[in-house]
Design an enzyme around this catalytic site. Structure first.
Site, PDB file in Angstrom:
ATOM      1  N   ALA A 166     -51.045  11.566   4.630  1.00  0.00           N
ATOM      2  CA  ALA A 166     -50.637  11.444   3.234  1.00  0.00           C
ATOM      3  C   ALA A 166     -49.170  11.836   3.033  1.00  0.00           C
ATOM      4  O   ALA A 166     -48.489  12.279   3.959  1.00  0.00           O
ATOM      5  CB  ALA A 166     -51.541  12.298   2.355  1.00  0.00           C
ATOM      6  N   HIS A 167     -48.726  11.684   1.814  1.00  0.00           N
ATOM      7  CA  HIS A 167     -47.332  11.945   1.450  1.00  0.00           C
ATOM      8  C   HIS A 167     -46.917  13.384   1.770  1.00  0.00           C
ATOM      9  O   HIS A 167     -47.661  14.325   1.545  1.00  0.00           O
ATOM     10  CB  HIS A 167     -47.126  11.664  -0.037  1.00  0.00           C
ATOM     11  CG  HIS A 167     -48.056  12.396  -0.939  1.00  0.00           C
ATOM     12  ND1 HIS A 167     -47.729  13.569  -1.549  1.00  0.00           N
ATOM     13  CD2 HIS A 167     -49.322  12.124  -1.316  1.00  0.00           C
ATOM     14  CE1 HIS A 167     -48.736  13.975  -2.282  1.00  0.00           C
ATOM     15  NE2 HIS A 167     -49.729  13.118  -2.164  1.00  0.00           N
TER      16      HIS A 167
END
Lengths: 333, 333, 333
Positions: free
Chosen positions: B240-241
């Site tokens: 994820a980010h």
């Protein structure tokens, strides 16, 4: 044996070229033309022995191994003696063979592709050199059929599918975005750090099998990964290198089958089942959704849980735990 | 700072244009030219403060916040006062910057792409404007290299890979269908409902990293998502980010690393490990297959279970539960 | 009713043609022109009754069923009497309707595609016949928009996305590699082995929904799979056939929603939540990361665990188990 439809072989490579600074015991001028697992090698293959378990009989004449293992394998071979045989092998094997790719400027449909009558190619589909596609097969838009791949008749290959180093039977369905035949996951390590172990095998999808959207089926390390006849695999599953999926086996979404697992005919897995590497799932066994299987599962049994155990035991544990808490809390809700 | 290789900046936008009907305290004519996290902003960035925790020091001069938070941040800034700062930010930020795309009618390989000698492009590969690709790199058929992306030397980019807003080092392997640099998952909410928080960062894949088939690596919200040197990520993982994956870390299939997690060098994760957002996995830690990690894991420790706990504790619990049930049931099988 | 935008209908097919060697009771010359679920069929549809539960009222005049079920359904229909009605249906339904594909040699952008002004198509994007795309929509490079698909305005369709048998609203975001509208997973079985049940429904993505990279949204078996307005779905989720995702529902990465599940408005799911088929998740319910949901979850409740149960109960069990082990072991660490 490496399938030359999928790999470019460099021709004879000498031990001296492979060994570099590593110690060699035996004939530095000896050459190899392929790579293989130690147990199934021919006399022309480079192999490695990682020192785990008993050294197998081997026909290989060039073996990468640790010094301590020299006494364990066939006398008479040439040895490349290193600290980390698997990592060493990983770093040099591509001198012997590499996966075929596309030439720059290649046409979308290679002139050497053999398409039977009645093949439908969607716009943007890429069909590599030396491929063959059987009659009645539909290839979706922007799908990629890599060099040497053979696809049977009446298959439905979805849009955006990528196939490489693979043989696809008749009446196979690959839903959009399925990824078939890429290199498997294997990491070796030495003082230079982790290194990918290159894969030289194939992926075989047998007649009537169906594979869901976004599924990944890795090719074998040396041998084949096989999805058996009429097996049915739901979306977003991972089938690792050298897995054998039995005839008519069913795997629901997010199934994760680790390397070298064998799944018996007609076995059934609910969603999100994971199976640890090298385990065997017996014929007709049933694994409930969410099972994390760390042991072999006998034929015909039903298992569940994390870690997975026979269903009845799992159900008892779940029920008992709930009651034990309720009692301790005096029935508090 | 927003990387202009990946985003089109609108130029100065006034507070008045951004605020619409929202209350402004300060200079409505002040302009911003970028967006940033409040803690790392420059004086020209629009930022928001969601009121959680202490207000950080900030160089930003235009801040979206709740009325109650005005006393908490630097005096002298211009405030846009709203009920849901994060949602407000999400709705207006694309007035300042938007992800670059392809122009209609663009060529498959943009004339501004800089390809070193010895780059092989498969049929159907799309290479966007202002990209660069180093010598010896192979780009698979139908792969998409988005605007501004830089790829190093000797990389293998698989068929059907999509890369955007990303910098790729040397000797990187991306297996087919890997998806790198798309917007991360962030949902803000206000009275109009949920809204995607736009992402303005990048994805960085460092030298020698390998990323499996179908893996998703989201770009950072403002900063970078980083997959470190020689990290090895198996198929169908989600990064994820703003995650940082350490050097040589290994993540098996279906690993799910939530936003802003940091993973220490050499950490190892079995299949289907999940890590909750903002957690830290220490250097060399090992997470057994199926672990659901909700706490920081110290360096060098081995954890397992759902929720994850030290392996030894988990094994004891699993064994004890099995025995307790067996005893209660009088040994019933 | 089958949507003719997505399926090619063969025209009237007689019971005799469908039945082959199977026993027919009634009019062998009767024809059908479509297929449907038994409960929602018209008089021109072929349906099957699998004998589970009560036979529903049906307008269908041609019914595939077991001999034992003949007394349970409407008199006056024509019956095709078989041992495995679902498998029989699966084997003959494609005589009545098949998914539309691309003609060989079709252009990348079909001349019948209706693109409003201001649509941006990336290089390599494929836009099928009889499609429509609204103004302001961006279609990424190498995306595939299948025959008949309609996409609204201001959508962002990522690179490598594949859409078929689907209607996409306005302001929808599909991140790269999302796979929308492929056939769902359904396996029937008879003496010839397992057979895929063909799907004749659609996938509907409503206004403002966002769907992550690599997500799979299968179309319905007969009816629709629906992702509701403003729903937000993270990367690598699987949304099975006939699922209804409510307005503004949020599903984090690796969410797996099995067939015919309904998810209420505003429900929220952490990462890696699985929901068994036909379950209902109530409005505003919250499912913690890793939950494996086997029961309906009431509106507004928070559940966790495998199997999932109310969060408070799960937390008590986890804490109690840890303490019980610690006590038994005399505080051993």
């Amino acid at each position: 044996m490496i399938d030359p439809r999928f790999y470019t072989l460099s021709g004879p490579v000498s031990v001296a070229d492979l060994a570099g600074d590593a110690e060699v015991r035996g004939d530095r001028a000896r050459t190899v033309t392929g790579v293989a697992a130690i147990s199934s090698a021919s006399s022309d293959d480079l192999v490695y022995f990682d020192g785990k378990g008993l050294a197998p009989q081997t026909a290989a004449r060039v073996i990468v191994l640790r010094e301590s293992a020299i006494g364990d394998v066939d006398a008479g071979a040439t040895y490349i003696v290193v600290r980390e045989p698997r990592a060493f092998f990983a770093r040099v094997a591509t001198k012997i063979a590499v996966e075929r790719g596309f030439a720059s400027g290649a046409k979308s449909v290679d002139p050497t592709a053999r398409l039977e009558d009645g093949v439908a190619l969607g716009p943007g589909a890429v069909v590599g050199p030396d491929t063959s596609i059987g009659s009645g097969t539909i290839v979706g838009a922007n799908a990629v059929i890599g060099p040497g791949v053979a696809i049977g008749r009446r298959c439905r290959i979805g849009a955006g599918v990528v196939i490489g180093c693979a043989l696809i039977g008749d009446d196979v369905t690959l839903l959009p975005g399925a990824l078939i035949g890429q290199s498997g996951f294997g990491v070796a390590g030495d003082q230079r750090g982790p290194v990918d172990v290159p894969h030289f095998g194939r992926a075989i999808i047998q007649d009537g099998a169906s594979i869901g959207a976004g599924v990944t089926v890795d090719r074998g390390l040396f041998g084949d990964t096989v999805v058996g006849e009429l097996a049915k695999i739901d979306n977003l599953c991972q089938i690792a290198h050298n897995v054998i999926v039995g005839r008519g086996a069913i795997i629901a979404a997010f199934g994760g089958i680790s390397g070298s697992v064998t799944i018996g005919d007609g076995a059934m897995m609910g969603g999100r089942v994971g199976v640890a590497d090298h385990r065997h799932i017996g014929r007709g066994a049933v694994l409930a959704a969410g099972s994390a299987v760390m042991h072999d599962v006998p034929a015909g049994e039903t298992w569940a849980g994390y870690p997975a155990r026979p269903l009845r035991q799992w159900l008892r544990e779940v029920a008992w735990l709930g009651k034990a808490i309720g009692k301790r809390d005096g029935g508090e809700k």
